[in-house]
Design a protein around this motif. Structure first.
Motif, PDB file in Angstrom:
ATOM      1  N   ASP A   1       0.840  -1.196   0.000  1.00 15.57           N
ATOM      2  CA  ASP A   1       0.000   0.000   0.000  1.00 15.57           C
ATOM      3  C   ASP A   1       0.873   1.244   0.000  1.00 15.57           C
ATOM      4  O   ASP A   1       1.964   1.247   0.574  1.00 15.57           O
ATOM      5  CB  ASP A   1      -0.898   0.032   1.242  1.00 15.57           C
ATOM      6  CG  ASP A   1      -1.928  -1.088   1.231  1.00 15.57           C
ATOM      7  OD1 ASP A   1      -2.331  -1.515   0.130  1.00 15.57           O
ATOM      8  OD2 ASP A   1      -2.319  -1.545   2.328  1.00 15.57           O
ATOM      9  N   MET A   2       0.364   2.295  -0.639  1.00 14.77           N
ATOM     10  CA  MET A   2       1.102   3.545  -0.683  1.00 14.77           C
ATOM     11  C   MET A   2       1.206   4.116   0.738  1.00 14.77           C
ATOM     12  O   MET A   2       0.194   4.265   1.421  1.00 14.77           O
ATOM     13  CB  MET A   2       0.412   4.552  -1.594  1.00 14.77           C
ATOM     14  CG  MET A   2       1.175   5.843  -1.678  1.00 14.77           C
ATOM     15  SD  MET A   2       0.660   7.017  -2.961  1.00 14.77           S
ATOM     16  CE  MET A   2      -1.092   7.034  -2.859  1.00 14.77           C
ATOM     17  N   PRO A   3       2.442   4.423   1.175  1.00 13.99           N
ATOM     18  CA  PRO A   3       2.604   4.996   2.517  1.00 13.99           C
ATOM     19  C   PRO A   3       2.002   6.402   2.582  1.00 13.99           C
ATOM     20  O   PRO A   3       1.940   7.109   1.576  1.00 13.99           O
ATOM     21  CB  PRO A   3       4.115   5.036   2.723  1.00 13.99           C
ATOM     22  CG  PRO A   3       4.737   4.735   1.428  1.00 13.99           C
ATOM     23  CD  PRO A   3       3.704   4.217   0.496  1.00 13.99           C
ATOM     24  N   ASN A   4       1.560   6.786   3.771  1.00 11.94           N
ATOM     25  CA  ASN A   4       0.973   8.111   3.959  1.00 11.94           C
ATOM     26  C   ASN A   4       1.966   9.229   3.659  1.00 11.94           C
ATOM     27  O   ASN A   4       1.593  10.275   3.158  1.00 11.94           O
ATOM     28  CB  ASN A   4       0.462   8.273   5.397  1.00 11.94           C
ATOM     29  CG  ASN A   4      -0.708   7.365   5.677  1.00 11.94           C
ATOM     30  OD1 ASN A   4      -1.450   6.998   4.769  1.00 11.94           O
ATOM     31  ND2 ASN A   4      -0.877   6.989   6.928  1.00 11.94           N
ATOM     32  N   ASN A   5       3.212   9.000   3.976  1.00 12.30           N
ATOM     33  CA  ASN A   5       4.242  10.029   3.790  1.00 12.30           C
ATOM     34  C   ASN A   5       5.184   9.664   2.636  1.00 12.30           C
ATOM     35  O   ASN A   5       6.392   9.814   2.746  1.00 12.30           O
ATOM     36  CB  ASN A   5       5.020  10.248   5.082  1.00 12.30           C
ATOM     37  CG  ASN A   5       5.659   8.969   5.594  1.00 12.30           C
ATOM     38  OD1 ASN A   5       5.443   7.887   5.054  1.00 12.30           O
ATOM     39  ND2 ASN A   5       6.452   9.089   6.629  1.00 12.30           N
TER      40      ASN A   5
ATOM     41  N   MET B   1      12.718  11.234  -4.792  1.00 12.23           N
ATOM     42  CA  MET B   1      13.343   9.908  -4.665  1.00 12.23           C
ATOM     43  C   MET B   1      14.507   9.780  -5.653  1.00 12.23           C
ATOM     44  O   MET B   1      15.553   9.220  -5.313  1.00 12.23           O
ATOM     45  CB  MET B   1      12.282   8.829  -4.908  1.00 12.23           C
ATOM     46  CG  MET B   1      12.661   7.496  -4.394  1.00 12.23           C
ATOM     47  SD  MET B   1      12.715   7.521  -2.589  1.00 12.23           S
ATOM     48  CE  MET B   1      13.085   5.832  -2.313  1.00 12.23           C
ATOM     49  N   ILE B   2      14.319  10.315  -6.847  1.00 14.36           N
ATOM     50  CA  ILE B   2      15.402  10.301  -7.839  1.00 14.36           C
ATOM     51  C   ILE B   2      16.598  11.076  -7.298  1.00 14.36           C
ATOM     52  O   ILE B   2      17.745  10.617  -7.383  1.00 14.36           O
ATOM     53  CB  ILE B   2      14.909  10.882  -9.186  1.00 14.36           C
ATOM     54  CG1 ILE B   2      13.919   9.918  -9.835  1.00 14.36           C
ATOM     55  CG2 ILE B   2      16.086  11.171 -10.123  1.00 14.36           C
ATOM     56  CD1 ILE B   2      13.158  10.488 -11.017  1.00 14.36           C
ATOM     57  N   ASP B   3      16.347  12.242  -6.727  1.00 14.53           N
ATOM     58  CA  ASP B   3      17.434  13.053  -6.159  1.00 14.53           C
ATOM     59  C   ASP B   3      18.146  12.313  -5.025  1.00 14.53           C
ATOM     60  O   ASP B   3      19.375  12.311  -4.947  1.00 14.53           O
ATOM     61  CB  ASP B   3      16.897  14.385  -5.629  1.00 14.53           C
ATOM     62  CG  ASP B   3      16.434  15.319  -6.740  1.00 14.53           C
ATOM     63  OD1 ASP B   3      16.841  15.130  -7.904  1.00 14.53           O
ATOM     64  OD2 ASP B   3      15.653  16.240  -6.431  1.00 14.53           O
ATOM     65  N   ILE B   4      17.364  11.686  -4.160  1.00 15.96           N
ATOM     66  CA  ILE B   4      17.938  10.960  -3.021  1.00 15.96           C
ATOM     67  C   ILE B   4      18.813   9.806  -3.503  1.00 15.96           C
ATOM     68  O   ILE B   4      19.960   9.649  -3.064  1.00 15.96           O
ATOM     69  CB  ILE B   4      16.824  10.444  -2.087  1.00 15.96           C
ATOM     70  CG1 ILE B   4      16.127  11.611  -1.386  1.00 15.96           C
ATOM     71  CG2 ILE B   4      17.375   9.445  -1.067  1.00 15.96           C
ATOM     72  CD1 ILE B   4      14.841  11.236  -0.673  1.00 15.96           C
TER      73      ILE B   4
ATOM     74  N   ILE C   1      12.462   5.581   8.241  1.00 14.36           N
ATOM     75  CA  ILE C   1      11.224   4.833   7.988  1.00 14.36           C
ATOM     76  C   ILE C   1      10.544   5.352   6.731  1.00 14.36           C
ATOM     77  O   ILE C   1      10.076   4.573   5.893  1.00 14.36           O
ATOM     78  CB  ILE C   1      10.286   4.904   9.213  1.00 14.36           C
ATOM     79  CG1 ILE C   1      10.939   4.176  10.383  1.00 14.36           C
ATOM     80  CG2 ILE C   1       8.920   4.320   8.887  1.00 14.36           C
ATOM     81  CD1 ILE C   1      10.243   4.367  11.702  1.00 14.36           C
ATOM     82  N   GLN C   2      10.513   6.668   6.581  1.00 11.26           N
ATOM     83  CA  GLN C   2       9.902   7.248   5.390  1.00 11.26           C
ATOM     84  C   GLN C   2      10.668   6.828   4.140  1.00 11.26           C
ATOM     85  O   GLN C   2      10.071   6.480   3.123  1.00 11.26           O
ATOM     86  CB  GLN C   2       9.872   8.773   5.501  1.00 11.26           C
ATOM     87  CG  GLN C   2       9.178   9.446   4.339  1.00 11.26           C
ATOM     88  CD  GLN C   2       9.174  10.960   4.447  1.00 11.26           C
ATOM     89  OE1 GLN C   2       9.869  11.545   5.266  1.00 11.26           O
ATOM     90  NE2 GLN C   2       8.388  11.605   3.608  1.00 11.26           N
ATOM     91  N   PHE C   3      11.995   6.839   4.218  1.00  9.06           N
ATOM     92  CA  PHE C   3      12.798   6.446   3.059  1.00  9.06           C
ATOM     93  C   PHE C   3      12.563   4.985   2.705  1.00  9.06           C
ATOM     94  O   PHE C   3      12.292   4.654   1.549  1.00  9.06           O
ATOM     95  CB  PHE C   3      14.286   6.687   3.311  1.00  9.06           C
ATOM     96  CG  PHE C   3      15.143   6.120   2.219  1.00  9.06           C
ATOM     97  CD1 PHE C   3      15.178   6.706   0.968  1.00  9.06           C
ATOM     98  CD2 PHE C   3      15.877   4.958   2.427  1.00  9.06           C
ATOM     99  CE1 PHE C   3      15.942   6.162  -0.053  1.00  9.06           C
ATOM    100  CE2 PHE C   3      16.639   4.408   1.423  1.00  9.06           C
ATOM    101  CZ  PHE C   3      16.674   5.013   0.172  1.00  9.06           C
TER     102      PHE C   3
END
Length: 123
Positions: free
Chosen positions: A22-26, A33-36, A74-76
Motif C-alpha cells: 500500500d502507498m505509505p501516507n508520507n 526519490m530520484i534526487d535521493i 522509515i519514510q525512506f
C-alpha cells in the motif's frame, strides 16, 4: 544497503500487476526519490574511491541524506519499498538516475579536456 537491495529484488521478482504494498501516507515524491538515490550513488562512489576522507570527517552518509531531504529512515525505506513494488516505475527512476550520472560524467570529462587544452597552450 545490501539487505535493502536483496529485499527490493525479492519484491520485484514476485510482484505481478497487483498492489503488493500500500502507498505509505508520507510517500516521498518520485522526483525527490530520484534526487535521493542519485546522491546515494554519488556518496557510494566516493566511499569506494576515498573512504579515508569520509572517515576523517566522520561523515555518515545516511544521516546526511536524511538531513538534506528532511526525511527519516522509515519514510525512506517505506517509500523505496513502495516504488520497488512497481517495477516499471522503479525502472524509470533508475533510468533517470543513470541518465543524470552520464550527463555529469560527460560534463566532468569536458572540463578535464578543457583544462588539459589550456595547460598545453601555456607550454
Amino acid at each position: 544497503m545490501r539487505k535493502i537491495f536483496l529485499l527490493i529484488s525479492f519484491i520485484i521478482l514476485f510482484s505481478c500487476g497487483e498492489e503488493v504494498i500500500d502507498m505509505p501516507n508520507n510517500l516521498i515524491s518520485k522526483e525527490k526519490m530520484i534526487d535521493i538515490l542519485y546522491d546515494m550513488a554519488i556518496i557510494n562512489a566516493g566511499k569506494t574511491t576515498a573512504p579515508q576522507v569520509m572517515e576523517e570527517r566522520n561523515f555518515v552518509p545516511m544521516q546526511y541524506i536524511y538531513k538534506k531531504y528532511e526525511i527519516d529512515s522509515i519514510q525512506f525505506v517505506s517509500s523505496d519499498l513502495y516504488y520497488a513494488s512497481k517495477p516499471l516505475e522503479y525502472e524509470d527512476i533508475y533510468e533517470k538516475i543513470e541518465e543524470r550520472i552520464k550527463k555529469e560524467k560527460e560534463r566532468f570529462e569536458k572540463q578535464n579536456e578543457n583544462k588539459k587544452d589550456s595547460l598545453n597552450q601555456e607550454k
